[in-house]
Write an enzyme that holds these catalytic residues in place. Structure first.
Site, PDB file in Angstrom:
ATOM      1  N   LYS A 106       0.879  -1.388  -0.080  1.00 11.34           N
ATOM      2  CA  LYS A 106       0.039   0.205   0.053  1.00 11.34           C
ATOM      3  C   LYS A 106       1.115   1.287  -0.082  1.00 11.34           C
ATOM      4  CE  LYS A 106      -4.436   1.099   2.400  1.00 11.34           C
ATOM      5  NZ  LYS A 106      -5.077   0.832   3.607  1.00 11.34           N
TER       6      LYS A 106
HETATM    7  C1  E4P Z   1      -8.297   2.114   3.506  1.00 12.82           C
HETATM    8  O1  E4P Z   1      -7.625   1.400   3.293  1.00 12.82           O
HETATM    9  C2  E4P Z   1      -8.209   2.825   4.988  1.00 12.82           C
HETATM   10  O2  E4P Z   1      -7.419   1.790   5.703  1.00 12.82           O
HETATM   11  C3  E4P Z   1      -9.609   3.256   5.458  1.00 12.82           C
HETATM   12  O3  E4P Z   1     -10.623   2.602   4.745  1.00 12.82           O
HETATM   13  C4  E4P Z   1      -9.775   4.499   6.054  1.00 12.82           C
HETATM   14  O4  E4P Z   1     -10.984   4.230   6.744  1.00 12.82           O
HETATM   15  P1  E4P Z   1     -11.366   5.506   7.857  1.00 12.82           P
HETATM   16  O5  E4P Z   1     -11.710   6.656   7.232  1.00 12.82           O
HETATM   17  O6  E4P Z   1     -12.584   4.849   8.271  1.00 12.82           O
HETATM   18  O7  E4P Z   1     -10.030   5.574   8.499  1.00 12.82           O
END
Ligand code: E4P
Length: 217
Positions: free
Chosen positions: A87
């Protein structure tokens, strides 16, 4: 549509996996910290533990923000397990890193996508997934679902193979709306996924069926 769970909590990952509907896991440094996982070796072991629970892709996020650092970290993460997807944040060096990983056959998930232009750049660099953050856009009075719609149209226009991974899902309607638009994947917390199970008429209907059965047996 593939269902990923957005957590580093092993119990929640097991629960979703046991339902038989889980296609993968996304994590981020905040989710790791929430579970108290810190230190390079412990973080790596945690990713391996997650891979051993699920069958599908597991996104593991780099912490570096410079090209060399991202390459070093990403290669180490990818070597942990074949299910790992590296990522990478949506920044200039991140785009360069995605291009590099793509040429090496290492899969990537470009995270922190908030505009169609960012999604287009990441797809051109060869990202396997792009993660537009719906909930965080909604939080600042901007229509997150509309962004998914724009990205779907752009990717379809040019036959990009990059998968749209709708992230920052907060509730079941986000999941339904993403499914209507044709997001390839959604990632959300366990409670948003299990909320899809619920309908009061199902509960009332089942209670009645069981009551009538009990009367005759
Ligand atoms: C994406 O991969 C992120 O980990 C995640 O969806 C972020 O979500 P949040 O806005 O609830 O922290």
């Amino acid at each position: 549509m593939k269902f990923f769970i957005d957590t580093a909590n092993l119990d929640q990952i097991k629960e979703a996996q046991d339902m038989g509907i889980l296609d993968g896991v996304t994590t981020n440094p905040s989710l790791m910290a929430k579970e108290g996982i810190s230190g390079t070796e412990k973080v790596k072991q945690h990713y391996i533990d997650i891979c051993n629970i699920v069958d599908g892709d597991v996104s593991a996020e780099v912490i570096s923000t410079d090209f060399d650092g991202m390459i070093r970290e990403g290669e180490a993460l990818a070597a942990l397990h074949e299910q790992i997807v590296v990522k990478i944040p949506m920044i200039k060096d991140g785009i360069k890193a995605i291009k590099y990983f793509s040429s090496k056959g290492i899969r990537t998930n470009c995270t922190l996508i908030f505009s169609a232009g960012q999604a287009l750049l990441a797809a051109k660099a060869g990202a396997s997934y792009i993660s537009p953050f719906l909930g965080r856009l909604d939080d600042v009075s901007t229509d997150g679902i509309n962004l998914i719609d724009e990205i779907r149209m752009i990717f379809d226009n040019y036959f990009f193979e990059t998968e749209i991974l709708a992230a920052s899902i907060r509730h079941p309607m986000h999941i339904i709306d993403c499914a209507k638009i044709g997001a390839d994947v959604m990632t959300g917390p366990l409670n948003a996924i299990t909320a899809l199970l619920k309908h009061p008429l199902t509960d009332i209907g089942l209670a009645k069926f069981l009551e009538d059965h009990a009367k005759n047996n």
